[in-house]
Design a protein around this motif. Structure first.
Motif, PDB file in Angstrom:
ATOM      1  N   PRO A 110       0.699  -1.440   0.013  1.00  0.00           N
ATOM      2  CA  PRO A 110      -0.058  -0.102   0.205  1.00  0.00           C
ATOM      3  C   PRO A 110       0.817   1.458  -0.007  1.00  0.00           C
ATOM      4  O   PRO A 110       1.898   1.523   0.976  1.00  0.00           O
ATOM      5  CB  PRO A 110      -0.990  -0.228   1.237  1.00  0.00           C
ATOM      6  CG  PRO A 110      -0.980  -1.808   1.598  1.00  0.00           C
ATOM      7  CD  PRO A 110       0.469  -1.915   1.525  1.00  0.00           C
ATOM      8  N   GLN A 111       0.181   2.126  -0.634  1.00  0.00           N
ATOM      9  CA  GLN A 111       1.022   2.783  -0.843  1.00  0.00           C
ATOM     10  C   GLN A 111       0.667   4.540   0.707  1.00  0.00           C
ATOM     11  O   GLN A 111      -0.310   4.630   1.017  1.00  0.00           O
ATOM     12  CB  GLN A 111       1.059   4.556  -2.397  1.00  0.00           C
ATOM     13  CG  GLN A 111       1.206   5.672  -2.076  1.00  0.00           C
ATOM     14  CD  GLN A 111       0.321   5.825  -3.725  1.00  0.00           C
ATOM     15  OE1 GLN A 111      -0.061   5.831  -4.133  1.00  0.00           O
ATOM     16  NE2 GLN A 111       1.520   6.952  -3.403  1.00  0.00           N
ATOM     17  N   SER A 112       1.594   5.038   0.622  1.00  0.00           N
ATOM     18  CA  SER A 112       1.520   5.298   2.319  1.00  0.00           C
ATOM     19  C   SER A 112       2.731   7.149   2.294  1.00  0.00           C
ATOM     20  O   SER A 112       2.876   7.648   1.057  1.00  0.00           O
ATOM     21  CB  SER A 112       2.335   4.768   3.522  1.00  0.00           C
ATOM     22  OG  SER A 112       3.972   4.808   2.611  1.00  0.00           O
ATOM     23  N   VAL A 113       1.922   7.860   3.319  1.00  0.00           N
ATOM     24  CA  VAL A 113       3.253   9.132   3.797  1.00  0.00           C
ATOM     25  C   VAL A 113       3.979   9.277   4.927  1.00  0.00           C
ATOM     26  O   VAL A 113       3.139   8.697   6.057  1.00  0.00           O
ATOM     27  CB  VAL A 113       1.554  10.136   3.702  1.00  0.00           C
ATOM     28  CG1 VAL A 113       2.736  11.293   3.526  1.00  0.00           C
ATOM     29  CG2 VAL A 113       0.643  10.228   1.601  1.00  0.00           C
ATOM     30  N   ILE A 114       4.465   9.561   4.175  1.00  0.00           N
ATOM     31  CA  ILE A 114       5.759  10.067   6.041  1.00  0.00           C
ATOM     32  C   ILE A 114       5.948  11.816   6.189  1.00  0.00           C
ATOM     33  O   ILE A 114       7.104  11.666   5.113  1.00  0.00           O
ATOM     34  CB  ILE A 114       6.240   9.353   5.816  1.00  0.00           C
ATOM     35  CG1 ILE A 114       6.699   7.727   5.324  1.00  0.00           C
ATOM     36  CG2 ILE A 114       7.648   8.798   6.582  1.00  0.00           C
ATOM     37  CD1 ILE A 114       7.599   6.879   5.444  1.00  0.00           C
ATOM     38  N   PRO A 115       5.617  11.298   6.645  1.00  0.00           N
ATOM     39  CA  PRO A 115       5.440  13.478   7.193  1.00  0.00           C
ATOM     40  C   PRO A 115       7.040  13.771   7.301  1.00  0.00           C
ATOM     41  O   PRO A 115       7.605  13.076   8.434  1.00  0.00           O
ATOM     42  CB  PRO A 115       4.333  13.578   8.175  1.00  0.00           C
ATOM     43  CG  PRO A 115       3.348  13.402   8.098  1.00  0.00           C
ATOM     44  CD  PRO A 115       4.078  11.115   8.008  1.00  0.00           C
ATOM     45  N   GLY A 116       7.545  14.504   6.096  1.00  0.00           N
ATOM     46  CA  GLY A 116       9.019  15.430   6.502  1.00  0.00           C
ATOM     47  C   GLY A 116      10.003  14.181   6.459  1.00  0.00           C
ATOM     48  O   GLY A 116      10.968  15.143   5.995  1.00  0.00           O
ATOM     49  N   LEU A 117       9.714  13.216   5.511  1.00  0.00           N
ATOM     50  CA  LEU A 117      10.740  12.611   5.124  1.00  0.00           C
ATOM     51  C   LEU A 117      11.211  13.388   4.039  1.00  0.00           C
ATOM     52  O   LEU A 117      12.572  12.873   3.336  1.00  0.00           O
ATOM     53  CB  LEU A 117      10.194  10.637   4.373  1.00  0.00           C
ATOM     54  CG  LEU A 117      10.932  10.465   3.633  1.00  0.00           C
ATOM     55  CD1 LEU A 117      12.736   9.408   4.747  1.00  0.00           C
ATOM     56  CD2 LEU A 117      10.632   8.647   2.986  1.00  0.00           C
ATOM     57  N   ARG A 118      10.322  13.723   2.677  1.00  0.00           N
ATOM     58  CA  ARG A 118      10.994  14.514   1.925  1.00  0.00           C
ATOM     59  C   ARG A 118      12.164  15.557   1.822  1.00  0.00           C
ATOM     60  O   ARG A 118      12.885  15.500   1.063  1.00  0.00           O
ATOM     61  CB  ARG A 118      10.013  14.424   0.521  1.00  0.00           C
ATOM     62  CG  ARG A 118      10.332  15.406  -0.700  1.00  0.00           C
ATOM     63  CD  ARG A 118       8.990  15.224  -1.649  1.00  0.00           C
ATOM     64  NE  ARG A 118       9.861  16.313  -2.613  1.00  0.00           N
ATOM     65  CZ  ARG A 118      10.966  15.951  -3.609  1.00  0.00           C
ATOM     66  NH1 ARG A 118      10.504  14.642  -4.196  1.00  0.00           N
ATOM     67  NH2 ARG A 118      10.873  16.668  -4.521  1.00  0.00           N
ATOM     68  N   GLU A 119      11.335  16.335   2.311  1.00  0.00           N
ATOM     69  CA  GLU A 119      12.398  17.212   3.468  1.00  0.00           C
ATOM     70  C   GLU A 119      13.690  17.078   4.040  1.00  0.00           C
ATOM     71  O   GLU A 119      14.713  17.587   3.447  1.00  0.00           O
ATOM     72  CB  GLU A 119      11.797  17.917   4.556  1.00  0.00           C
ATOM     73  CG  GLU A 119      10.320  19.019   3.954  1.00  0.00           C
ATOM     74  CD  GLU A 119       9.410  18.430   3.712  1.00  0.00           C
ATOM     75  OE1 GLU A 119       9.267  17.251   3.765  1.00  0.00           O
ATOM     76  OE2 GLU A 119       8.491  18.724   2.625  1.00  0.00           O
ATOM     77  N   PHE A 120      13.525  15.708   4.660  1.00  0.00           N
ATOM     78  CA  PHE A 120      14.685  15.350   4.950  1.00  0.00           C
ATOM     79  C   PHE A 120      15.595  14.891   4.015  1.00  0.00           C
ATOM     80  O   PHE A 120      16.997  14.665   3.644  1.00  0.00           O
ATOM     81  CB  PHE A 120      14.669  13.970   5.757  1.00  0.00           C
ATOM     82  CG  PHE A 120      15.818  13.310   6.162  1.00  0.00           C
ATOM     83  CD1 PHE A 120      16.525  13.935   7.400  1.00  0.00           C
ATOM     84  CD2 PHE A 120      15.928  12.097   6.151  1.00  0.00           C
ATOM     85  CE1 PHE A 120      17.291  13.095   8.458  1.00  0.00           C
ATOM     86  CE2 PHE A 120      17.167  11.310   6.302  1.00  0.00           C
ATOM     87  CZ  PHE A 120      17.669  11.489   7.663  1.00  0.00           C
ATOM     88  N   LEU A 121      15.347  14.068   3.191  1.00  0.00           N
ATOM     89  CA  LEU A 121      16.198  13.362   1.329  1.00  0.00           C
ATOM     90  C   LEU A 121      16.663  14.238   1.242  1.00  0.00           C
ATOM     91  O   LEU A 121      17.785  14.270   0.848  1.00  0.00           O
ATOM     92  CB  LEU A 121      15.262  12.408   0.862  1.00  0.00           C
ATOM     93  CG  LEU A 121      14.782  11.380   1.443  1.00  0.00           C
ATOM     94  CD1 LEU A 121      13.796  10.564   0.863  1.00  0.00           C
ATOM     95  CD2 LEU A 121      15.655  10.362   2.135  1.00  0.00           C
ATOM     96  N   LEU A 122      16.323  15.675   0.870  1.00  0.00           N
ATOM     97  CA  LEU A 122      16.594  16.391  -0.123  1.00  0.00           C
ATOM     98  C   LEU A 122      17.539  16.966   0.410  1.00  0.00           C
ATOM     99  O   LEU A 122      18.204  18.817   0.236  1.00  0.00           O
ATOM    100  CB  LEU A 122      15.179  17.187  -0.479  1.00  0.00           C
ATOM    101  CG  LEU A 122      14.500  16.804  -1.266  1.00  0.00           C
ATOM    102  CD1 LEU A 122      13.335  17.830  -2.284  1.00  0.00           C
ATOM    103  CD2 LEU A 122      15.235  16.040  -2.592  1.00  0.00           C
TER     104      LEU A 122
END
Length: 782
Positions: A256-268
């Motif tokens: 299942p697709q999910s959302v992890i708040p803050g992960l994208r900002e951490f990766l970038l």
């Protein structure tokens, strides 16, 4: 470097930072980590496992500092992603009780706690995925499929589980091929050619992403006919494959697709300075931008030097793609599971003891009991096999308006739901080539009702011929394995898909044949009555008196009964009608023949009485004649009584003569009784014929013996031919033959015996004199 796997490692790092910033989980405790790269190779994975077990630090890893005293005590690890390296690591780590929580190793074999006691995972086992795929294939009516798999633990175990589930669902597999990316190209070409030549329009691909990429590239060289691809979770969510249009319409189960708040900002949130602090980050930076960081040339020899203008947000690769956070969420859950297990060992409700020393096996035991919900709303727990509850999304590759292909969730599979309700579809599916109708993939078309399936020799059970049901059998459903015989009183319709009541046949009153026979029967009785009236009117005339008027009237009465008794054979047989028709026939005919026999004896006696000194007539006068008729008839009555008492005739439904209809007839009961009745009639008729034949040349102008001889000759001929006709006639014609024999013999008697007399009485009254009868007046013999 695999950028997607690197994103998984960074997701673990992000999760640990998130845990360390929480006050409700491991308060006052800071988690550290080490990141090791197994290079998706089993030897490297085994080496790392031994380093964990021995408490040694790798010469090449990323870590956040932990006290040296804790370096030797690695309580748990997250990974490996692939099944084969995970199997190798789990065997070693299990010996030391070090728990391993994998985010993507799906092989069902890892659920065996005897071999892998310390293995857990947050991704569902392929046992569930294989069952879900088999159920989906069955749901869409595909019974003839192809199968291709990775020649690895993941592919071989997953496909074996799927094939077993497919067999249970009645699905046949035309071919099952295996390929691994390191095998010779000839093997890849052979697999591709098998796919191109196959007749199955649906192909289930249990392939790792790398193997699937090679296969699709080979097929693209010479595209096969349109195929409906069914994918496993590894490649069905791989964005890199969306460029292969041959896979449009593919369906498969994905995490299942999910959302992890803050992960994208951490990766970038990554700069060149930060990248220099880590070997893995340095490799990622240099490979992504094709430049060399100052003093770092291991991964970008000969490349330009990075100048600081590189923008990570402008990158388009699996690391920065957070639109499909599926496996990444499994990393998130696995990291949290270990944190909760550590919390359960060293913490109470409000605080944790930093000085508590614990062993990995304690974390292992605690992992079995974890049960919590992550910050992004996902439940985390493990069953007795170390597996989570299985939940999948049904992914469909749909063509958008601009011609590109995108992932669309069209259904779900949840193993926690009641059996039979796990699989659901929430929106329409786009099939191969953008079709809206479900493609058909069968070895043989469905057998319609009225036929049964017969498996073709040497082929799977899905390849069969449709054989029409045999006579008397039906099948009322599609794809029947067997035809069912109709009950005895029913018969199949033309299509042989239902049974209907057999028509009941008997000689009914409204039948044309019955009407004709009834007319003859009534006409015969009417003729007998008319002759009786003529005889009664001329009862004093010589011709009537000379022919024994008493026996003549009795004979006419019996003939009337013979004509009328034939009517008892018409109509629906019942118990009373069956008993009446045979007994009435037998008694009336014996009465009739007895009268004829009496008349014959009288003729013989009368001529003997004319001899000198003969007084024979006193021994056969009227009383003796009546007594003889009564005696002969009484014998038949006794035979009939015995017949009716021992085994009487009864209504019988005859199923043997005709398969498609029922003949309602009278069973004889006792065949001996029936043939005894007929035999007795035949015996009297034969005796009568012999006596009449002997008396045929006695002197008289009107010798009645001649006419009796002719009548008995007709009578015997009729009943002798009746026997074979009666035995061989089918159905209602058996009754008609019996009626015809009754009427023919009755008409023979009445015409031969009474017609000449009536002719003389009505049309030749001048010959109705005693002199003429005695032969004293010359005349032409009648």
């Amino acid at each position: 470097m695999d950028f997607r796997e690197f994103r998984f490692a960074r997701a673990m790092e992000f999760t640990i930072h998130e845990i360390n910033n929480r006050t409700d989980l491991l308060p006052g405790i800071t988690l550290g980590f080490q990141i090791h790269d197994s290079c998706s190779a089993v030897p490297m994975a085994i080496k790392v496992a031994f380093q964990f077990a021995n408490g040694l630090e790798s010469s090449f890893n990323d870590s956040e500092s932990c006290p040296k005293s804790a370096a030797a005590a690695v309580p748990a690890l997250v990974g490996e992603s692939a099944s084969t390296p995970s199997i190798s690591m789990a065997r070693i780590l299990g010996l030391f009780g070090i728990p391993q929580v994998s985010n993507y190793a799906t092989c069902a074999c890892l659920s065996d706690k005897r071999q892998y006691p310390a293995f857990f995972r947050t991704v569902p086992s392929d046992q569930h995925q294989a069952a879900a795929l088999a159920r989906m294939v069955k749901h869409f009516g595909w019974t003839w499929i192809g199968a291709v798999r990775s020649d690895s633990d993941y592919g071989n175990n997953g496909m074996a589980t799927f094939l077993k589930a497919a067999q249970e669902e009645g699905i046949c597999v035309e071919y099952s091929e295996a390929y691994y990316r390191t095998q010779p190209r000839s093997k890849l070409e052979r697999v591709a050619n098998v796919i191109r030549r196959s007749t199955a329009r649906v192909i289930v691909a249990f392939l790792a992403s790398g193997d699937m990429k090679f296969l699709l590239e080979e097929l693209a060289r010479d595209p096969p006919p349109p195929l409906q691809w069914i994918g496993s979770e590894t490649w069905i969510i791989e964005t890199e494959f969306l460029k292969f249009n041959m896979c449009s319409g593919a369906v498969g189960f994905g995490i299942p697709q999910s959302v992890i708040p803050g992960l994208r900002e951490f990766l970038l949130d990554l700069t060149p300075a930060q990248a220099l602090k880590s070997h893995l980050l340095t490799e990622f930076w240099e490979r992504s931008f094709s430049c060399s960081l100052k003093g770092q040339t291991d991964y970008s020899e000969g490349a330009r030097e990075c100048n600081g203008s590189e923008d990570i947000r402008a990158l388009q690769n699996p690391y920065t793609d957070t639109s499909q956070l599926r496996v990444t969420n499994m990393v998130y859950k696995a990291t949290y599971a270990i944190a909760h297990a550590i919390h359960g060992v060293i913490c109470n409700d409000t605080q944790c003891d930093k000085t508590t020393k614990f062993a990995p096996w304690q974390i292992l035991q605690q992992l079995k009991r974890v049960n919590f919900t992550t910050k992004n709303g996902y439940r985390v727990n493990f069953d007795s096999k170390g597996d989570p509850a299985a939940a999948y999304e049904l992914i469909n590759w749909q063509i958008k308006k601009d011609g590109t292909i995108d992932f669309v969730t069209v259904g779900q599979y949840d193993s926690s739901k009641p059996r039979g309700q796990e699989f659901s579809i929430s929106r329409s599916i786009s099939w191969m080539g953008g079709q809206t109708e479900v493609p058909v993939s069968v070895c043989s078309e469905s057998c319609p009702p009225g036929t049964r399936k017969a498996v073709q020799k040497g082929k799977p059970i899905c390849c069969y011929d449709c054989i029409p049901c045999a006579e008397g059998e039906i099948s009322n459903s599609t794809d029947s394995l067997n035809c069912v015989r109709c009950p005895p009183e029913f018969w199949p319709n033309v299509q042989r898909d239902s049974c209907y009541p057999k028509p009941v046949e008997f000689l009914s009153w409204d039948d044309t044949l019955s009407i004709i026979l009834t007319v003859f029967s009534v006409a015969g009785a009417f003729v007998a009555v008319c002759i009786g009236a003529i005889f009664y009117k001329h009862r004093t005339s010589p011709i009537v008196r000379a022919n024994n008027s008493e026996l003549s009237f009795l004979l006419l009465f019996s003939l009337t009964l013979c004509f009328l008794c034939s009517l008892t054979f018409i109509g629906r047989p019942s118990e009373w009608s069956c008993m009446l028709r045979h007994t009435a026939f037998g008694i009336t005919f014996v009465l009739c023949i007895s009268c004829v026999l009496g008349k014959t004896i009288v003729v013989l006696m009368a001529f003997r009485a004319t001899l000198p000194g003969s007084n024979v007539m006193k021994w056969f006068g009227p009383p003796q004649q009546r007594l003889s008729v009564l005696a002969f008839t009484l014998i038949q009555i006794i035979i009939c009584i015995l017949w009716l008492t021992i085994s009487p005739p009864f209504p019988l439904k005859n199923f043997k003569h005709y398969k498609e209809r029922i003949i309602l007839e009278c069973g004889l009961g006792s065949a001996i009784g029936f043939w005894a009745v007929l035999g007795y009639i035949g015996l009297l008729a034969l005796l009568c014929f012999v006596l009449a034949f002997l008396a045929r040349k006695l002197p008289d102008n009107f010798n009645e013996a001649k006419f009796i001889t002719f009548s008995m000759l007709i009578f015997c001929a009729v009943w002798i031919t009746f026997i074979p006709a009666y035995v061989s006639s089918p159905g209602k014609f058996t009754v008609a033959v019996e009626i015809f024999a009754i009427l023919a013999s009755s008409f023979g008697l009445i015409i031969c015996i009474f017609a000449p007399k009536c002719f003389v009485i009505v049309f030749r009254p001048e010959k109705n004199t005693k002199k003429h009868l005695m032969g004293k007046v010359p005349s032409k013999a009648l």
